[in-house]
Design an enzyme around this catalytic site. Structure first.
Site, short mmCIF file in Angstrom:
data_model
loop_
_atom_site.label_atom_id
_atom_site.label_comp_id
_atom_site.label_asym_id
_atom_site.label_seq_id
_atom_site.Cartn_x
_atom_site.Cartn_y
_atom_site.Cartn_z
N ASP A 314 15.32 37.31 49.91
CA ASP A 314 15.38 38.43 48.97
C ASP A 314 14.30 39.42 49.37
OD1 ASP A 314 15.90 40.14 46.97
OD2 ASP A 314 15.41 38.80 45.31
C1 BGC Z 1 16.39 41.82 44.16
C2 BGC Z 1 17.74 41.30 44.59
C3 BGC Z 1 18.50 42.41 45.27
C4 BGC Z 1 17.67 42.92 46.43
C5 BGC Z 1 18.36 44.00 47.25
C6 BGC Z 1 15.65 42.53 45.27
O1 BGC Z 1 14.49 43.14 44.81
O2 BGC Z 1 15.62 40.71 43.69
O3 BGC Z 1 18.44 40.81 43.48
O4 BGC Z 1 19.75 41.94 45.69
O5 BGC Z 1 16.47 43.46 45.92
O6 BGC Z 1 18.47 45.18 46.57
#
Ligand code: BGC
Length: 771
Positions: A314
């Site tokens: 993530d």
């Molecule tokens: C979030 C994810 C998301 C990713 C991409 C992260 O900060 O925790 O849920 O998919 O960003 O945007």
């Protein structure tokens, strides 16, 4: 399908070369590859890739587009450093050069289809091995059409509805070139301080698992690889929702047993429904960051749960191993994350920077790198990209008008998400004529907080606000007065006076209160679950007028309702409902539709009760029946109860439940019984009722929840109709995760309830026996 010329050439070259290679390469003996279907093409590619190309496949970065130089883009993304067209074009050229060199495996957050087509042309036509790129983004609860936020949709208790909205999102998303969505979020969330409660299906394991599976089926459709199938990336693996004190990104200090009992089942359900991508979470579990956690990402995920797809980090979570104090530097972080089982790094770039050298120096086994590449290529293959890298890059589809049915589905899903918490003296529904209505509060005419977190792509489809929908619904719109009274979090001059005079002149006050969109979502944890104090002051002032009060709550988490808000005659929970929000609320307020939603999480009495959820165990000193006696488990002066329990929600009917019956009082370990109850609607309106089956295991080797939902069904009841609702209950549904983290079935007595919420009446009893 019309393809760009350059592609036709390069694609032919790509397909021919891979076909020849495929024919001469024997199927790999690796057990993982054996299960991966047509893997000879993948194995051949892996053999031919340089270390840099392999590490490139492990890298995801944000796609650059000329749109970034538009002033609109700057307005919508105020946190991005301002740029010029010249700089953006230079950035794009540099990014395409990386694609040409095979240094990027996936690009995120497409802005325009031309940029995707260009990048894909370079990948398949100009890079050495012609491996296609994959494109993904956060299409969480809508793309062009916005559906209710996931927590709201879970309130429908209708997984099939979530499948249908996810299907619509996939149709719109794939038309704009998306191969993958970073959804569904299947994190069980039991602490309402956590802002990301809004993105999941709430506190319950069964409800969460059914919605997880339904959303995956919706996104992916009947067959992966088709032009309208969008890969689901199930997130966040794992236990992100167990963040200590509800603080986003904080550690999850849970045991492995609880991980298995509560947090993993929705993931398993999503994998069983066909998901082949998951995202490692930001948090630690019992001190070990998920992204660097070999036990979690390999032993549990792959070996126990049988997951064969790819794990992505993530947003920089692989690099964040350093900030956690788990890795000493970026090189160490890259090694730890890859070794743990994290295949693709999101944005940080540490995989392509350090992995080739880590392999050359012998610090990392090349087989590990190959394994990660193999999984990523497998996902690309399943997405159909090896057969046709342009399968979702079709300009005509991108430009086509949205299907009309999506708008109707937005309204249907919004209506079904609304939960009626209270309705004294049947104040609702309101008549469409003959009564003067004062619509008061910061959300009455608000247009900025209709969609909720994660709806950045829908600007061309403005969502319907409350005031215009109310005017449209009323037979005489002049009966409606709209007054703000206060802002979301600040008073406005003369606001309360204007609100009071509108209330005095009206027959009924509809008060639109709640949280702004940016009080929920990522990084939006709150310490108090109350409404902002200005809104409570407004409600108190209006309650003093003695006019009947309907409260419309707009929120993305459970709130603690107090004073005049709690005491209002009627309360409708309306969340953030998306494109058709205003119309859906009007449908319910004016009685065209009967509310049918149920709480997917408990509404506590006070913020300090968090984490509060219905499936808690009894302490050795339980405070039963609302007791606040000394030396019992409750906070001072607060009963150990919810204001509104999980599963609660009223309808415009008058529904009652007769006693729960069980077809036998004994059940063998491989047997089944029927559990039934008669449900009657004595009201004058047809309703949809969510009938819930709960159990409690009276004595077990691990103390069991006081109530556990094991099944539910939505039934239609005509006015005056009675219906016997029966659930088949198998012994398996009485199992739990034992001390050794394995599922176990123990003989003994169980209580069973068929009930309208987790606040149940008298149980039926059932003895699970060894015989
Ligand atoms: C979030 C994810 C998301 C990713 C991409 C992260 O900060 O925790 O849920 O998919 O960003 O945007």
């Amino acid at each position: 399908m019309q393809k760009p010329d350059a592609f036709n050439l390069s694609r032919r070259r790509f397909l021919i070369s891979s076909a020849i290679i495929g024919a001469v390469t024997a199927l790999a003996s690796n057990p993982l590859t054996a299960a991966m279907g047509n893997s000879s093409r993948i194995e051949d590619l892996i053999k031919r890739m340089t270390l840099e190309e392999k590490a490139g496949q492990l890298h995801l970065e944000a796609i650059l587009s000329p749109k970034m130089a538009d002033s609109d883009f700057a307005k919508q993304n105020p946190w991005m450093p301002p740029t010029t067209l010249e700089k953006t074009l230079a950035g794009i050229a540099a990014q395409l050069e990386k694609v040409r060199q095979g240094k990027i495996g996936m690009l995120t957050t497409p802005m325009d289809i031309d940029s995707l087509i260009k990048a894909q042309q370079v990948a398949v036509g100009e890079s050495r091995l012609g491996i296609p790129l994959m494109f993904g983004a956060d299409l969480i609860h809508g793309f062009r059409t916005v559906f209710p936020v996931p927590i709201a949709e879970a309130a429908s208790f209708e997984p099939e509805l979530a499948r249908r909205t996810a299907r619509a999102i996939a149709l719109e998303g794939t038309a704009a070139g998306h191969d993958m969505t970073y959804a569904p979020m299947v994190d069980i969330a039991r602490d309402q301080r956590w802002g990301r409660v809004v993105e999941g299906a709430g506190e319950d394991v069964l409800l969460g698992s059914r919605f997880a599976a339904a959303r995956v089926r919706g996104f992916q459709g009947d067959k992966l690889g088709t032009s309208d199938s969008m890969l689901a990336c199930v997130k966040h693996f794992a236990a992100y929702g167990a963040a200590e004190s509800g603080l986003d990104y904080a550690g999850s200090p849970i045991t492995e047993r609880i991980l298995h009992e509560v947090y993993l089942p929705p993931f398993q359900a999503a994998f069983d429904a066909g998901a082949i991508v998951t995202m490692a979470s930001f948090n630690t579990i019992d001190g070990v960051p998920a992204t660097g956690n070999q036990h979690l990402l390999t032993d549990i995920l792959r070996n126990n749960m049988g997951f064969q797809g790819m794990v992505m980090s993530d947003f920089e979570s692989e690099k964040e191993l350093i900030a956690h104090g788990f890795a000493s530097d970026e090189r160490d972080a890259a090694r730890l994350a890859l070794s743990a089982g994290c295949d693709m790094g999101m944005v940080s770039g540490i995989f392509p920077t350090y992995i080739p050298d880590l392999v050359r120096s012998g610090e990392l086994d090349e087989a590990l790198l190959d394994q990660a590449v193999r999984r990523i290529l497998y996902v690309k293959q399943q997405a159909g990209l090896f057969d046709d890298p342009f399968v979702r890059l079709n300009k005509a589809r991108d430009k086509a008008p949205l299907p009309k049915a999506h708008r109707a589905l937005a309204r249907e899903s919004a209506v079904k998400s609304i939960v009626m918490l209270k309705n004294e003296n049947n104040l609702l529904p309101l008549p469409k004529q003959g009564k003067k209505i004062a619509l008061i509060g910061p959300f009455g005419s608000d247009t900025r907080n209709l969609n909720g977190a994660w709806s950045p792509f829908s600007a061309e489809t403005p969502s319907v606000p409350l005031d215009s929908a109310f005017r449209h619904a009323l037979e005489d719109p002049s009966l409606l007065t709209v007054i703000m009274g206060c802002d979301i979090d600040a008073p406005i001059q003369g606001g309360i006076e204007q609100a009071l005079s509108a209330a005095h002149a009206a027959d009924v006050v509809v008060l639109a209160l709640g949280e702004s969109e940016n009080m929920t979502g990522e990084s939006r944890s709150r310490t108090e679950l109350t409404l902002p104090s200005v809104q409570m002051e407004l409600a108190e002032a209006l309650a003093a007028t003695g006019k009947p009060l309907v409260v419309l709550l707009r929120n993305g988490r459970a709130l603690t309702l107090q004073g005049a808000v709690r005491d209002a005659s009627s309360i409708l929970l309306t969340w953030y409902l998306g494109t058709e929000m205003g119309n859906a609320v009007a449908d319910v307020v004016f009685g065209d539709e009967s509310p049918s939603g149920r709480l997917p999480m408990s509404f506590p009495l006070a913020s300090g009760q968090q984490p509060y959820y219905y499936a808690r165990e009894y302490s050795g000193r339980p405070a039963l029946n609302g007791s606040t006696a000394m030396f019992k488990s409750h906070f001072i002066g607060i009963p150990d109860e919810a204001l509104f329990p999980f599963g609660h929600g009223l309808t415009y009917g008058d529904v009652s439940y007769a006693a729960t019956q069980c077809s036998a009082d004994k059940l063998s370990m491989n047997g089944k019984v029927m559990v039934s109850a008669q449900i009657s609607n004595k009201g004058s309106r047809a309703v949809e009722e969510v009938v819930q089956l709960y159990i409690h295991d009276r004595t077990a080797s691990v103390v069991q929840p006081r109530r556990k939902l094991v099944d539910f069904r939505k039934v239609k009841l005509a006015a005056g109709q009675s219906l016997t609702v029966s659930f088949q209950l198998t012994a398996e549904q009485l199992a739990f995760i034992g001390q050794d983290t394995k599922a176990v079935l123990e003989a003994g007595w169980f209580d069973l309830w068929i009930a309208p919420s987790a606040r149940c009446g008298e149980p039926a009893a059932l003895n699970l026996t060894r015989a």
